[in-house]
Design an enzyme around this catalytic site. Structure first.
Site, PDB file in Angstrom:
ATOM      1  N   THR A 251     -42.643 -46.673  38.671  1.00 35.00           N
ATOM      2  CA  THR A 251     -43.214 -47.114  37.251  1.00 35.00           C
ATOM      3  C   THR A 251     -44.521 -46.282  37.189  1.00 35.00           C
ATOM      4  O   THR A 251     -45.314 -46.686  38.136  1.00 35.00           O
ATOM      5  CB  THR A 251     -43.528 -48.535  37.266  1.00 35.00           C
TER       6      THR A 251
ATOM      7  N   LYS B  39     -40.028 -49.085  29.646  1.00 35.07           N
ATOM      8  CA  LYS B  39     -40.321 -50.027  30.783  1.00 35.07           C
ATOM      9  C   LYS B  39     -41.646 -51.007  30.317  1.00 35.07           C
ATOM     10  O   LYS B  39     -41.898 -51.893  30.583  1.00 35.07           O
ATOM     11  CB  LYS B  39     -40.510 -48.967  32.121  1.00 35.07           C
TER      12      LYS B  39
ATOM     13  N   LYS C  68     -50.576 -54.005  36.753  1.00 39.66           N
ATOM     14  CA  LYS C  68     -50.354 -52.357  36.796  1.00 39.66           C
ATOM     15  C   LYS C  68     -49.705 -52.047  35.320  1.00 39.66           C
ATOM     16  O   LYS C  68     -49.982 -51.184  34.670  1.00 39.66           O
ATOM     17  CB  LYS C  68     -49.653 -51.940  37.778  1.00 39.66           C
TER      18      LYS C  68
HETATM   19  P1  NAD Z   1     -44.241 -50.193  48.034  1.00 44.61           P
HETATM   20  O1  NAD Z   1     -45.599 -50.049  48.095  1.00 44.61           O
HETATM   21  O2  NAD Z   1     -43.526 -51.204  48.810  1.00 44.61           O
HETATM   22  O3  NAD Z   1     -43.483 -48.816  48.492  1.00 44.61           O
HETATM   23  C1  NAD Z   1     -44.029 -47.628  48.116  1.00 44.61           C
HETATM   24  C2  NAD Z   1     -43.732 -46.545  49.269  1.00 44.61           C
HETATM   25  O4  NAD Z   1     -44.006 -45.100  48.878  1.00 44.61           O
HETATM   26  C3  NAD Z   1     -44.433 -47.230  50.543  1.00 44.61           C
HETATM   27  O5  NAD Z   1     -43.790 -47.394  51.592  1.00 44.61           O
HETATM   28  C4  NAD Z   1     -45.396 -45.801  50.808  1.00 44.61           C
HETATM   29  O6  NAD Z   1     -45.488 -45.788  52.265  1.00 44.61           O
HETATM   30  C5  NAD Z   1     -44.606 -44.807  50.196  1.00 44.61           C
HETATM   31  N1  NAD Z   1     -45.451 -43.768  49.999  1.00 44.61           N
HETATM   32  C6  NAD Z   1     -46.602 -43.545  49.096  1.00 44.61           C
HETATM   33  N2  NAD Z   1     -46.869 -42.186  49.154  1.00 44.61           N
HETATM   34  C7  NAD Z   1     -45.857 -41.545  49.546  1.00 44.61           C
HETATM   35  C8  NAD Z   1     -45.693 -40.276  50.062  1.00 44.61           C
HETATM   36  N3  NAD Z   1     -46.695 -39.464  49.507  1.00 44.61           N
HETATM   37  N4  NAD Z   1     -44.614 -39.545  50.643  1.00 44.61           N
HETATM   38  C9  NAD Z   1     -43.835 -40.663  50.966  1.00 44.61           C
HETATM   39  N5  NAD Z   1     -43.958 -41.910  51.009  1.00 44.61           N
HETATM   40  C10 NAD Z   1     -44.931 -42.393  50.270  1.00 44.61           C
HETATM   41  O7  NAD Z   1     -44.041 -50.375  46.360  1.00 44.61           O
HETATM   42  P2  NAD Z   1     -42.525 -51.042  45.776  1.00 44.61           P
HETATM   43  O8  NAD Z   1     -42.642 -52.433  45.523  1.00 44.61           O
HETATM   44  O9  NAD Z   1     -41.482 -50.395  46.221  1.00 44.61           O
HETATM   45  O10 NAD Z   1     -42.809 -50.192  44.301  1.00 44.61           O
HETATM   46  C11 NAD Z   1     -42.320 -48.911  44.120  1.00 44.61           C
HETATM   47  C12 NAD Z   1     -42.312 -48.583  42.487  1.00 44.61           C
HETATM   48  O11 NAD Z   1     -41.641 -49.511  41.916  1.00 44.61           O
HETATM   49  C13 NAD Z   1     -43.730 -48.791  42.127  1.00 44.61           C
HETATM   50  O12 NAD Z   1     -43.897 -47.782  41.181  1.00 44.61           O
HETATM   51  C14 NAD Z   1     -43.678 -50.242  41.329  1.00 44.61           C
HETATM   52  O13 NAD Z   1     -44.512 -50.258  40.057  1.00 44.61           O
HETATM   53  C15 NAD Z   1     -42.159 -50.072  40.861  1.00 44.61           C
HETATM   54  N6  NAD Z   1     -41.527 -51.481  40.758  1.00 44.61           N
HETATM   55  C16 NAD Z   1     -41.672 -52.692  41.605  1.00 44.61           C
HETATM   56  C17 NAD Z   1     -41.267 -53.523  41.588  1.00 44.61           C
HETATM   57  C18 NAD Z   1     -41.324 -54.565  42.732  1.00 44.61           C
HETATM   58  O14 NAD Z   1     -40.798 -55.792  42.131  1.00 44.61           O
HETATM   59  N7  NAD Z   1     -41.647 -54.478  43.747  1.00 44.61           N
HETATM   60  C19 NAD Z   1     -40.381 -54.042  40.463  1.00 44.61           C
HETATM   61  C20 NAD Z   1     -40.147 -53.023  39.507  1.00 44.61           C
HETATM   62  C21 NAD Z   1     -40.881 -51.547  39.593  1.00 44.61           C
END
Ligand code: NAD
Length: 295
Positions: A93, A168, A243
């Site tokens: 997102t 979204k 966010k």
């Molecule tokens: P998270 O922090 O658990 O996972 C993100 C991952 O990206 C981490 O493991 C981090 O180490 C990795 N990362 C960061 N920079 C990187 C790079 N340069 N190269 C490789 N890996 C890298 O976050 P999440 O909860 O999985 O959310 C991910 C996305 O999904 C976000 O944009 C969030 O807004 C969206 N989202 C989350 C949810 C939820 O409920 N968690 C729901 C809908 C959407």
């Protein structure tokens, strides 16, 4: 079977990649966190030490990263590492400008691209029941649909570049506003001596019905699966709601749309976060509205 590279294997990316493996694809993964990489190896994803190793021979690359800056930085490296024609899908997102910037990078490299953020949270990611909101040209959508179908239950093509992110943030602005409205109604009902169950039985079948009450009721009891029954463990963390509300405000400012309730919801969730509630479920905002926030 397709060779897929998955970049960003956190709370959402990990279980999404696991569902691609279950669907029979070969998935190579890269994440900055070694602990995260190690965990995904256990579910059949090949852990890679670098981005370029992960995308080697991938026909499709999926990113699931925290913010727009991460996506643009990864996609800059990505387009230099993959051949023209590779399908690139970003499920994070992010703000609409970053999403369009990523599409531009892909287009310059001759790659197909899609912004495809999700709704459904970590539960939906594990169960493979996410909703995908996709933006991009028809050819990119058609190429991506079978992969998205392995991770989700509903896939909507919303329009051109950035349209998935637009859908979204509009959806989540509705969610933030409606959750605050439902919490206010329960807090008022408590003062008026109404039981939670009585208000739920009326509002969930009357004109007050919405997802925030029918599926995710912010008080314990009426909907046993809602986070209110589990100490407000997320679910969907307040920090993520904030966010998305801030992304909606950014888009409203840039486009000239008037979103006064969205702005108020962003302010309230900002305050809630400052009170130490970033990691709690977003429905716990009922405590702040009652004046009883404990964190
Ligand atoms: P998270 O922090 O658990 O996972 C993100 C991952 O990206 C981490 O493991 C981090 O180490 C990795 N990362 C960061 N920079 C990187 C790079 N340069 N190269 C490789 N890996 C890298 O976050 P999440 O909860 O999985 O959310 C991910 C996305 O999904 C976000 O944009 C969030 O807004 C969206 N989202 C989350 C949810 C939820 O409920 N968690 C729901 C809908 C959407």
């Amino acid at each position: 079977m397709t060779q897929i590279a998955f970049i960003g294997l956190g709370n959402m990316g990990g279980p999404m990649a696991a569902n691609l493996v279950k669907a029979g694809h070969q998935v190579a993964g890269f994440d900055l966190s070694e602990a995260v990489l190690k965990a995904t190896a256990e579910i059949g994803v090949k852990p890679c030490g670098t981005l370029s190793e992960a995308v080697q021979s991938a026909q499709c690359v999926i990113t699931m990263l925290p913010k727009g800056a991460h996506v643009l930085s990864v996609w800059r490296d990505l387009v230099a590492a993959v051949p023209a024609g590779t399908l690139l899908i970003d499920c994070s997102t992010v703000d609409i400008d970053s999403a369009r910037g990523a599409h531009d990078l892909a287009e310059q490299a001759g790659c197909l691209s899609l912004d495809a953020p999700v709704s459904g949270g970590t539960g939906g990611a594990s169960a493979g029941t996410l909703t995908f909101m996709a933006g991009g040209i028809e050819a990119a959508f058609a190429a991506a649909e079978p992969f998205l179908a392995s991770m989700g239950a509903r896939i909507v093509h919303c329009g051109g570049a950035g349209a998935g992110q637009a859908a979204k943030i509009c959806n989540n602005m509705i969610l933030g506003i409606s959750m605050i409205g439902v919490c206010e109604a329960f807090a008022l009902g408590e003062k008026l001596g109404l039981s939670h169950q009585a208000l739920f039985d009326v509002a969930s079948t009357s004109s007050g019905q919405c997802w925030s009450i029918n599926t995710y009721c912010p008080v314990p009891g009426p909907v046993p699966t809602s986070p209110a029954n589990n100490g407000y463990k997320p679910g969907f963390a307040a920090a993520l709601m904030l966010k998305d509300l801030l992304l909606a405000q950014e888009a409203a400012l840039a486009s000239g749309a008037s979103t006064p309730l969205g702005a108020e919801a962003a302010q309230l969730y900002g305050l809630f976060e400052k009170q130490g509630n970033a990691g709690r479920d977003f429905s716990a905002i009922i405590e702040m509205l009652r004046g009883t926030s404990v964190s």
